[in-house]
Each structure stands twice: as structure tokens, then as C-alpha cells.
Scaffold this active site. Structure first.
Site, PDB file in Angstrom:
ATOM      1  N   ASP A  65      54.578  86.187 -18.395  1.00 22.79           N
ATOM      2  CA  ASP A  65      54.313  85.714 -19.750  1.00 22.79           C
ATOM      3  C   ASP A  65      55.236  84.591 -20.182  1.00 22.79           C
ATOM      4  OD1 ASP A  65      56.445  87.469 -21.885  1.00 22.79           O
ATOM      5  OD2 ASP A  65      56.343  87.884 -19.751  1.00 22.79           O
ATOM      6  N   PHE A  92      53.001  90.795 -10.349  1.00 22.76           N
ATOM      7  CA  PHE A  92      52.863  90.861 -11.800  1.00 22.76           C
ATOM      8  C   PHE A  92      54.224  91.083 -12.454  1.00 22.76           C
ATOM      9  CE2 PHE A  92      49.089  92.792  -9.899  1.00 22.76           C
ATOM     10  CZ  PHE A  92      48.036  92.163 -10.543  1.00 22.76           C
ATOM     11  N   ASP A  93      54.448  90.407 -13.567  1.00 21.75           N
ATOM     12  CA  ASP A  93      55.518  90.811 -14.476  1.00 21.75           C
ATOM     13  C   ASP A  93      55.046  92.072 -15.199  1.00 21.75           C
ATOM     14  OD1 ASP A  93      57.848  90.727 -16.052  1.00 21.75           O
ATOM     15  OD2 ASP A  93      56.838  89.547 -17.594  1.00 21.75           O
ATOM     16  N   GLY A  94      55.973  92.763 -15.847  1.00 22.08           N
ATOM     17  CA  GLY A  94      55.614  93.996 -16.533  1.00 22.08           C
ATOM     18  C   GLY A  94      55.249  93.797 -17.986  1.00 22.08           C
TER      19      GLY A  94
END
Length: 305
Positions: free
Chosen positions: A278, A163-165
Site C-alpha cells: 500500500d 503481499f504486504d499485510g
């Protein structure tokens, strides 16, 4: 008693994310729905090739073959109609996938049904459906349907999710500061708010559900799920991310604070079976080595606007 979908991890997936339907989608886009339907009916006994999310979904379904019972439900969420779905279900049966439920909307919007099925994660190649799902508060990603996915001959023994943050696990609040005022203002803001947990992003609840499943296997020698945070944050902005996850009561197995370094090689080394970010610039590069999905911003919440 009706089956309670609030207990298992519920994954909604489009047929084009599960199977390779790029040729069929081209027919739909260029010739229209009638030509697409005629093609699918004429070829309904031909098995579809595996798509970008096939290996991931198969691995999730394997979690049901443990002493913990049924942990995962996968539901086909498609704009197909009942007349065109036979090829999809014939392919599901051929590959031995334990998928028995489907929502077939005949072109209507899918998002309202995601809530009804208590969906924890929605994967689709349709950007409009993913955007609607995000607007409904569902963790959703537009999966890139290229050829880069796990080796179809190799069994996944451990599901690896990256996951990106910001704007994925966390809200887009800090990303807005970065986009508006630059990196220095961002770092100063994060340092000043290191002890203030960030608001939850679209994938926070999905990570929590994953953590719950992981806890069930904590005494096992091999854990079936491994997670990673792969973020462009670095010191001093790392501290707030760590403390936010701690505040949520969830743990992540690996964390990479890259400070602008390319994520692609890290994701390849981690061996991600799916990566959520995102920004297209990151998912498109990552999709050359691992399956990747772009997480859109909620309408009106784009930090670049």
C-alpha cells in the site's frame, strides 16, 4: 449456456500493464487522443514489446494447460477504442497468449465493468482506474511500468506472489492506529487483539481464490503458485496476522515479519513475480528488482488523513 466467469480466476489487465506502451502513452499525454489514435493505427502491424506484467500473465495462462481445465481467464480492460485495439490483439496473437476477451471503453471509466466480468484481480498503470476499482471492492494494483520484470527468455514454472499485510490482505484498521498513535500503541493494540481476526483487506478474496487453485495441485511434486506475506510487522504483532489467516481458512507459503527492515532484498530472494504493497516507498524500491504494484486506500480510508 453462458460461460460462467465465477468459476475461473479472472484477471483484468490494462494494455499498458501487459505491453510496453510508454512511448505511446507519452504521445497521448502530450499530443492528445487523436494523435495517439493515429499513431496506433499507423503502427498496428508493429508488435509491442513485453510490459511489466507480461511474464506473470503468461504464467497464469499456462495453468490452463493442465488436467484441471480452464482455471484462469485474462481480460484486456482498456480505455482504448475499437479502432486502436488491433495493435494490442496483433501482439497478443504474436506472443501466443490465450486472451480472447476485452473491454474497450473509449476513455470511459473501467471499474463498473470489472464487477460485470467478476474480476478477481485488476492490474493497470492508470492510477485513476486502480483507485476506482478499489472503491468498487476489486483487488487492484497500479503496476510500476519500469524495466524490472521477469527475464522474458525464462519460463516461469512457479508463480510467486508477495503481499504486504495491513491495508492489502488485512484492513487498514491497525495501520490507522500506527499512523495516529505510533508503533508502541500499534503493538499494544495488536497484542491485546491477537485472538480477534482482522477485517478483510482489498486482496483477501484474491488470496482465497489463489488458495483454492493451489489446493487443486496439492498432490503434485511442483506447486504452480507460491505465496508470501512480506510485512513490516514483527513480534508481538505477528500473532494476530497468523491467526487471522487461520481464521479465514487460507494458508500462505512463506511469511516474513521484518519489523522495519527493507523488503527489497527479501523480495529478490523470494523471486516475486509481483509484489503488492500500500505504500509507494516500498513498491518503488522493490520495482528495481521485481515487478511491483501499489494498492491505494479506498476513498476516505487513508490512515494518514
Amino acid at each position: 449456456m453462458p460461460y460462467d466467469l465465477s468459476k475461473p480466476l479472472v484477471i483484468g489487465i490494462s494494455s499498458r500493464a501487459l505491453f510496453n506502451l510508454e512511448q505511446e502513452n507519452k504521445i497521448f499525454e502530450e499530443q492528445g487522443v487523436e494523435a495517439y489514435e493515429a499513431y496506433q493505427v499507423a503502427h498496428e502491424n508493429e508488435i509491442l514489446q513485453k510490459g511489466a506484467a507480461f511474464q506473470l500473465i503468461k504464467a497464469f495462462l499456462e495453468l490452463n494447460n493442465t488436467e484441471f481445465g480452464r482455471l484462469v481467464e485474462v481480460i484486456i480492460m482498456s480505455r482504448n477504442n475499437a479502432n486502436t485495439c488491433l495493435r494490442i490483439f496483433n501482439s497478443i496473437q504474436y506472443y501466443g497468449l490465450d486472451i480472447t476477451r476485452a473491454t474497450l471503453t473509449s476513455g470511459a471509466e473501467i471499474a463498473p465493468y470489472l464487477k460485470a466480468f467478476k474480476t478477481d484481480l485488476f492490474l493497470s498503470a492508470n492510477s485513476d482506474d486502480v483507485q476506482s476499482a478499489i472503491n468498487y471492492g476489486i483487488a487492484a494494483g497500479r503496476i510500476l511500468t519500469g524495466e524490472a520484470h521477469a527475464d522474458p527468455k525464462q519460463k516461469i514454472d512457479q508463480i510467486r506472489i508477495a503481499f504486504d499485510g495491513d491495508a492489502v490482505l488485512f484492513s487498514a484498521e491497525s495501520e490507522k492506529i500506527f499512523q495516529k498513535n505510533g508503533i508502541q500503541a500499534f503493538e499494544e493494540h495488536e497484542k491485546a487483539n491477537a485472538n480477534t481476526p482482522m477485517a478483510k483487506g482489498p486482496f483477501a478474496n484474491f488470496l482465497t481464490k489463489l488458495s483454492y487453485v493451489q489446493q487443486m495441485f496439492k498432490e503434485k511434486d511442483i506447486q504452480p503458485i507460491r505465496t508470501a506475506l512480506v510485512t513490516s510487522r514483527n513480534a508481538p504483532a505477528h500473532e494476530r496476522a497468523v491467526k487471522t489467516l487461520r481464521n479465514w481458512g487460507v494458508s500462505i507459503n512463506e511469511a516474513f515479519f521484518l519489523g522495519g527492515v527493507s523488503k527489497t532484498e527479501i523480495l529478490a530472494a523470494f523471486g516475486a513475480h509481483i509484489f503488492f504493497d500500500d505504500q509507494d516507498i516500498h513498491t518503488e524500491a522493490a520495482s528495481a528488482v521485481v515487478p511491483a504494484a501499489t494498492v491505494p486506500y479506498r476513498d476516505g480510508d487513508n490512515p494518514k488523513e
